[in-house]
Design a protein around this motif. Structure first.
Motif, PDB file in Angstrom:
ATOM      1  N   VAL A   1      29.895 -18.591  43.040  1.00 39.23           N
ATOM      2  CA  VAL A   1      29.034 -19.086  44.277  1.00 39.23           C
ATOM      3  C   VAL A   1      28.998 -18.293  45.525  1.00 39.23           C
ATOM      4  O   VAL A   1      28.076 -17.998  46.333  1.00 39.23           O
ATOM      5  CB  VAL A   1      29.591 -20.384  44.869  1.00 39.23           C
ATOM      6  N   ARG A   2      30.110 -17.468  45.680  1.00 35.81           N
ATOM      7  CA  ARG A   2      30.275 -16.509  46.786  1.00 35.81           C
ATOM      8  C   ARG A   2      29.338 -15.445  46.671  1.00 35.81           C
ATOM      9  O   ARG A   2      28.810 -15.084  47.492  1.00 35.81           O
ATOM     10  CB  ARG A   2      31.922 -15.940  46.891  1.00 35.81           C
ATOM     11  N   ALA A   3      29.140 -14.864  45.260  1.00 41.15           N
ATOM     12  CA  ALA A   3      28.431 -13.741  45.244  1.00 41.15           C
ATOM     13  C   ALA A   3      27.112 -13.999  45.419  1.00 41.15           C
ATOM     14  O   ALA A   3      26.184 -13.364  45.819  1.00 41.15           O
ATOM     15  CB  ALA A   3      28.624 -13.339  43.686  1.00 41.15           C
ATOM     16  N   PHE A   4      26.460 -15.348  45.011  1.00 40.17           N
ATOM     17  CA  PHE A   4      25.190 -15.578  45.134  1.00 40.17           C
ATOM     18  C   PHE A   4      24.948 -15.714  46.564  1.00 40.17           C
ATOM     19  O   PHE A   4      23.926 -15.378  47.234  1.00 40.17           O
ATOM     20  CB  PHE A   4      25.115 -16.997  44.578  1.00 40.17           C
ATOM     21  N   CYS A   5      25.777 -16.601  47.281  1.00 40.10           N
ATOM     22  CA  CYS A   5      25.554 -16.679  48.841  1.00 40.10           C
ATOM     23  C   CYS A   5      25.438 -15.312  49.595  1.00 40.10           C
ATOM     24  O   CYS A   5      24.595 -15.011  50.364  1.00 40.10           O
ATOM     25  CB  CYS A   5      26.664 -17.349  49.358  1.00 40.10           C
ATOM     26  N   VAL A   6      26.347 -14.437  49.332  1.00 40.14           N
ATOM     27  CA  VAL A   6      26.368 -13.059  49.859  1.00 40.14           C
ATOM     28  C   VAL A   6      24.849 -12.319  49.690  1.00 40.14           C
ATOM     29  O   VAL A   6      24.560 -11.611  50.341  1.00 40.14           O
ATOM     30  CB  VAL A   6      27.650 -12.276  49.327  1.00 40.14           C
ATOM     31  N   GLN A   7      24.649 -12.222  48.388  1.00 39.94           N
ATOM     32  CA  GLN A   7      23.351 -11.732  48.111  1.00 39.94           C
ATOM     33  C   GLN A   7      22.070 -12.317  48.693  1.00 39.94           C
ATOM     34  O   GLN A   7      21.373 -11.661  49.293  1.00 39.94           O
ATOM     35  CB  GLN A   7      23.115 -11.733  46.514  1.00 39.94           C
ATOM     36  N   GLN A   8      22.020 -13.929  48.724  1.00 42.31           N
ATOM     37  CA  GLN A   8      21.171 -14.580  49.400  1.00 42.31           C
ATOM     38  C   GLN A   8      21.088 -13.992  51.011  1.00 42.31           C
ATOM     39  O   GLN A   8      20.022 -13.987  51.387  1.00 42.31           O
ATOM     40  CB  GLN A   8      21.186 -16.105  49.233  1.00 42.31           C
ATOM     41  N   ILE A   9      22.182 -14.019  51.644  1.00 39.87           N
ATOM     42  CA  ILE A   9      22.231 -13.705  52.904  1.00 39.87           C
ATOM     43  C   ILE A   9      21.863 -12.355  53.133  1.00 39.87           C
ATOM     44  O   ILE A   9      20.930 -12.177  54.316  1.00 39.87           O
ATOM     45  CB  ILE A   9      23.566 -14.097  53.523  1.00 39.87           C
ATOM     46  N   LEU A  10      22.379 -11.595  52.315  1.00 40.51           N
ATOM     47  CA  LEU A  10      21.954 -10.079  52.396  1.00 40.51           C
ATOM     48  C   LEU A  10      20.349  -9.871  52.241  1.00 40.51           C
ATOM     49  O   LEU A  10      19.651  -9.255  53.432  1.00 40.51           O
ATOM     50  CB  LEU A  10      22.707  -9.295  51.301  1.00 40.51           C
ATOM     51  N   ASP A  11      19.602 -10.414  51.501  1.00 36.87           N
ATOM     52  CA  ASP A  11      18.221 -10.363  51.254  1.00 36.87           C
ATOM     53  C   ASP A  11      17.567 -11.015  52.545  1.00 36.87           C
ATOM     54  O   ASP A  11      16.535 -10.132  52.934  1.00 36.87           O
ATOM     55  CB  ASP A  11      17.823 -11.175  49.888  1.00 36.87           C
ATOM     56  N   ARG A  12      18.068 -11.968  52.925  1.00 41.41           N
ATOM     57  CA  ARG A  12      17.115 -12.385  54.091  1.00 41.41           C
ATOM     58  C   ARG A  12      17.330 -11.730  55.531  1.00 41.41           C
ATOM     59  O   ARG A  12      16.667 -11.582  56.066  1.00 41.41           O
ATOM     60  CB  ARG A  12      17.488 -14.044  54.295  1.00 41.41           C
ATOM     61  N   THR A  13      18.886 -11.165  55.561  1.00 41.32           N
ATOM     62  CA  THR A  13      19.014 -10.375  56.731  1.00 41.32           C
ATOM     63  C   THR A  13      18.302  -9.129  56.490  1.00 41.32           C
ATOM     64  O   THR A  13      17.797  -8.467  57.650  1.00 41.32           O
ATOM     65  CB  THR A  13      20.392 -10.104  56.699  1.00 41.32           C
ATOM     66  N   LEU A  14      18.287  -8.505  55.431  1.00 37.92           N
ATOM     67  CA  LEU A  14      17.213  -7.238  55.409  1.00 37.92           C
ATOM     68  C   LEU A  14      15.971  -7.428  55.783  1.00 37.92           C
ATOM     69  O   LEU A  14      15.310  -6.670  56.543  1.00 37.92           O
ATOM     70  CB  LEU A  14      17.588  -6.528  53.906  1.00 37.92           C
ATOM     71  N   GLU A  15      15.351  -8.657  55.313  1.00 40.53           N
ATOM     72  CA  GLU A  15      14.148  -9.043  55.490  1.00 40.53           C
ATOM     73  C   GLU A  15      13.860  -9.110  57.150  1.00 40.53           C
ATOM     74  O   GLU A  15      12.776  -8.756  57.663  1.00 40.53           O
ATOM     75  CB  GLU A  15      13.578 -10.313  54.954  1.00 40.53           C
ATOM     76  N   LYS A  16      14.708  -9.737  57.536  1.00 36.02           N
ATOM     77  CA  LYS A  16      14.689  -9.946  59.058  1.00 36.02           C
ATOM     78  C   LYS A  16      14.904  -8.625  60.044  1.00 36.02           C
ATOM     79  O   LYS A  16      14.064  -8.073  60.890  1.00 36.02           O
ATOM     80  CB  LYS A  16      15.994 -10.854  59.618  1.00 36.02           C
ATOM     81  N   ALA A  17      15.598  -7.825  59.279  1.00 37.67           N
ATOM     82  CA  ALA A  17      15.932  -6.445  59.864  1.00 37.67           C
ATOM     83  C   ALA A  17      14.649  -5.472  60.062  1.00 37.67           C
ATOM     84  O   ALA A  17      14.235  -4.876  60.819  1.00 37.67           O
ATOM     85  CB  ALA A  17      17.125  -5.724  59.410  1.00 37.67           C
ATOM     86  N   GLN A  18      13.960  -5.563  58.772  1.00 36.12           N
ATOM     87  CA  GLN A  18      12.619  -4.947  58.451  1.00 36.12           C
ATOM     88  C   GLN A  18      11.702  -5.429  59.362  1.00 36.12           C
ATOM     89  O   GLN A  18      10.816  -4.854  60.287  1.00 36.12           O
ATOM     90  CB  GLN A  18      12.439  -4.948  57.182  1.00 36.12           C
ATOM     91  N   ASP A  19      11.660  -6.721  59.663  1.00 32.92           N
ATOM     92  CA  ASP A  19      10.521  -7.385  60.455  1.00 32.92           C
ATOM     93  C   ASP A  19      10.759  -6.983  61.849  1.00 32.92           C
ATOM     94  O   ASP A  19       9.883  -6.870  62.711  1.00 32.92           O
ATOM     95  CB  ASP A  19      10.590  -9.019  60.154  1.00 32.92           C
ATOM     96  N   LYS A  20      11.952  -6.830  62.217  1.00 32.10           N
ATOM     97  CA  LYS A  20      12.251  -6.418  63.798  1.00 32.10           C
ATOM     98  C   LYS A  20      12.244  -4.940  63.964  1.00 32.10           C
ATOM     99  O   LYS A  20      12.585  -4.638  65.110  1.00 32.10           O
ATOM    100  CB  LYS A  20      13.605  -7.225  64.242  1.00 32.10           C
ATOM    101  N   GLY A  21      12.067  -4.127  62.851  1.00 30.21           N
ATOM    102  CA  GLY A  21      12.009  -2.604  63.062  1.00 30.21           C
ATOM    103  C   GLY A  21      13.345  -2.218  63.223  1.00 30.21           C
ATOM    104  O   GLY A  21      13.463  -0.891  63.905  1.00 30.21           O
ATOM    105  N   LEU A  22      14.415  -2.871  62.717  1.00 29.26           N
ATOM    106  CA  LEU A  22      15.883  -2.238  63.124  1.00 29.26           C
ATOM    107  C   LEU A  22      16.234  -1.431  61.856  1.00 29.26           C
ATOM    108  O   LEU A  22      17.273  -0.718  62.115  1.00 29.26           O
ATOM    109  CB  LEU A  22      16.891  -3.515  63.153  1.00 29.26           C
ATOM    110  N   THR A  23      15.393  -1.457  60.854  1.00 31.22           N
ATOM    111  CA  THR A  23      15.953  -0.206  59.939  1.00 31.22           C
ATOM    112  C   THR A  23      14.641   0.216  59.065  1.00 31.22           C
ATOM    113  O   THR A  23      13.581  -0.508  59.185  1.00 31.22           O
ATOM    114  CB  THR A  23      16.763  -0.943  58.602  1.00 31.22           C
ATOM    115  N   LYS A  24      14.646   1.378  58.494  1.00 33.73           N
ATOM    116  CA  LYS A  24      13.495   1.932  57.960  1.00 33.73           C
ATOM    117  C   LYS A  24      13.245   1.200  56.519  1.00 33.73           C
ATOM    118  O   LYS A  24      14.271   0.223  55.935  1.00 33.73           O
ATOM    119  CB  LYS A  24      13.767   3.412  57.633  1.00 33.73           C
TER     120      LYS A  24
END
Length: 479
Positions: free
Chosen positions: A397-420
């Motif tokens: 469950v922990r591994a799934f949660c971490v991966q889900q949060i990572l995916d959503r956070t990367l999407e948000k960072a890319q939308d805001k132009g915070l990462t290439k």
């Protein structure tokens, strides 16, 4: 306060002012000890050295060194306890009859005057008298209890700050105090009875009608029950349910029987319980009914929020929301996967139907695997562990949660132009470690400690609460 000064400045209950319930006091002997023994150490190295001295991991360490090292760590932990009380206060939002100040006397009981060390087994607090002789003491310093149970090099690798927070949350006296205000094992009826406007706003119109009618009948009778000395909220009586049905009909909410009404009330209570678990996620501000807007919390500085504060608030709200969604989804996915795996097993297929009942015994009643095995007709503890394996489920469950949060956070960072796009491997690695630390602090560290506990374990972690919410859903009976 600098990192080093935390080791010679103790936080204690203030006797000078009622408005400021605590004060930071200099402990000269601790300051002198740091200056002589660890003058140039960084915070991490200093803490490791002090911890080693206090736990007597080096047989050459004398009693005085052990005592003074412990005193320095007690100073450090006192500040962590204060922060923990403020955080616990925030867990319950602003609608409660107490503040963090009421929590302090239960856990902030060390003034830094007594000289304390642990016995040879590291299990008992000893106090040095005026002659330098170590004697047992009935009075237990909570700071020392935190240090006594802390193992810096354990597999959990929990920081001392996080360990202090976890132990403060689990302090028996503090938990007893909170239970007086209903924050412990609330029944469905207690949850419904105390539902406030802010909670009702999250319900559908039909559900709000049901709760409002419930209040009009149940609260009226509850007042009479309290006057008669009935402390716990009882199940609604048949007469009360019938009165509620009539009231709902007048609002064109049609339910055909008391059974249907009871079912809907329980489903609404499940939603309220979910709200209770997550409602404290307001890290920087609270709602002000007078102005109709959000204002900074009273325990924060009164300076206006900077742009950085706002961004941090948005980030924390985003992470908490993603964690909430990921945790619920991960639990459902892992339970489905575990049952499917058991059903396909030649050896354990007959025990697949015992999977959910077994987890319910473990997380709802706090039974050990050894106690569960005979109740579910399993041969022994080992078989119960192979079938249920709560530790493995938690890890997945922990591994799934971490991966889900990572995916959503990367999407948000890319939308805001915070990462290439795509992000660099170093960026992903750093972000992953931060998300793991966040998820562990919020959910999984406490859940791990619960599993490690022996008899009389208390399953009160956010993970355990979310599991119990899942068990209450009717759909699990179809698996």
């Amino acid at each position: 306060m600098g990192a080093s000064s935390k080791y010679w400045t103790i936080c204690r209950i203030s006797l000078k002012s009622e408005k400021i319930p605590y004060e930071f006091c200099l402990v000269p002997t601790a300051q002198e000890f740091i200056a002589q023994q660890l003058p140039n150490s960084q915070n991490g190295d200093m803490q490791a050295a002090l911890n080693s001295y206090f736990h007597n991991k080096n047989s050459a360490v004398d009693t005085t060194t052990r005592v003074l090292a412990g005193l320095c760590l007690r100073c450090y932990v006192s500040d962590s306890i204060l922060k923990a009380c403020k955080k616990i206060d925030n867990l319950f939002g602003s609608d409660k009859p107490f503040t963090y100040q009421d929590l302090l006397p239960f856990v902030l009981n060390d003034d830094g005057q007594a000289l304390i060390l642990l016995d040879k087994d590291g299990k008992t607090q000893l106090i040095l008298d005026d002659n330098g002789e170590a004697k047992t003491t009935a009075y237990k310093f909570f700071t020392v209890e935190i240090l006594r149970t802390y193992q810096q090099n354990s597999q959990s690798k929990m920081s001392l700050d996080n360990w202090a927070y976890l132990q403060t949350k689990q302090n028996p006296e503090l938990k007893d105090f909170l239970s007086e205000f209903g924050f412990k094992n609330l029944s469905d009826w207690a949850l419904l009875n105390r539902a406030k406007l802010k909670q009702l706003e999250r319900l559908s119109e039909r559900e709000r009608h049901i709760v409002e009618i419930f209040h009009s009948v149940y609260r009226r009778d509850r007042l009479r029950q309290r006057q008669a000395g009935v402390r716990k909220c009882p199940d609604p009586s048949s007469a009360q349910l019938q009165e509620m049905l009539v009231g709902l009909q007048e609002r064109t909410v049609i339910l055909n029987s008391s059974v249907e009404l009871m079912k809907e009330l329980k489903q609404i209570a499940t939603q309220l319980r979910q709200y209770d678990i997550w409602s404290y996620r307001e890290p920087l501000d609270i709602y002000d009914s007078d102005t109709g807007s959000y204002i900074p919390r009273a325990d924060l500085t009164t300076d206006s929020l900077s742009e950085l504060d706002v961004e941090r608030q948005e980030l924390m709200e985003f992470l908490h929301q993603q964690l909430k969604l990921a945790l619920a989804g991960a639990i459902e996915q892992e339970i489905r996967a575990s049952i499917t795996k058991l059903e396909k097993s030649k050896i354990y297929a007959p025990l697949a139907k015992q999977f959910i009942p077994g987890l319910q015994l473990y997380y709802c009643q706090g039974l050990s695997l050894k106690e569960i095995a005979p109740l579910l007709e399993m041969s022994n503890w080992a078989q119960a562990r192979r079938v249920l394996n709560p530790g493995d489920i938690l890890n997945k469950v922990r591994a799934f949660c971490v991966q889900q949060i990572l995916d959503r956070t990367l999407e948000k960072a890319q939308d805001k132009g915070l990462t290439k796009i795509p992000p660099s491997l170093d960026y992903i690695k750093t972000l992953l470690e931060q998300i793991k630390a966040f998820a562990d602090e919020e959910v999984f560290s406490e859940a791990v400690e619960e599993i490690k506990a022996g008899k009389n374990r208390k399953m009160n972690s956010l993970y355990a609460q979310q599991l119990r919410l899942y068990f209450e859903q009717p759909k699990i009976n179809t698996y």
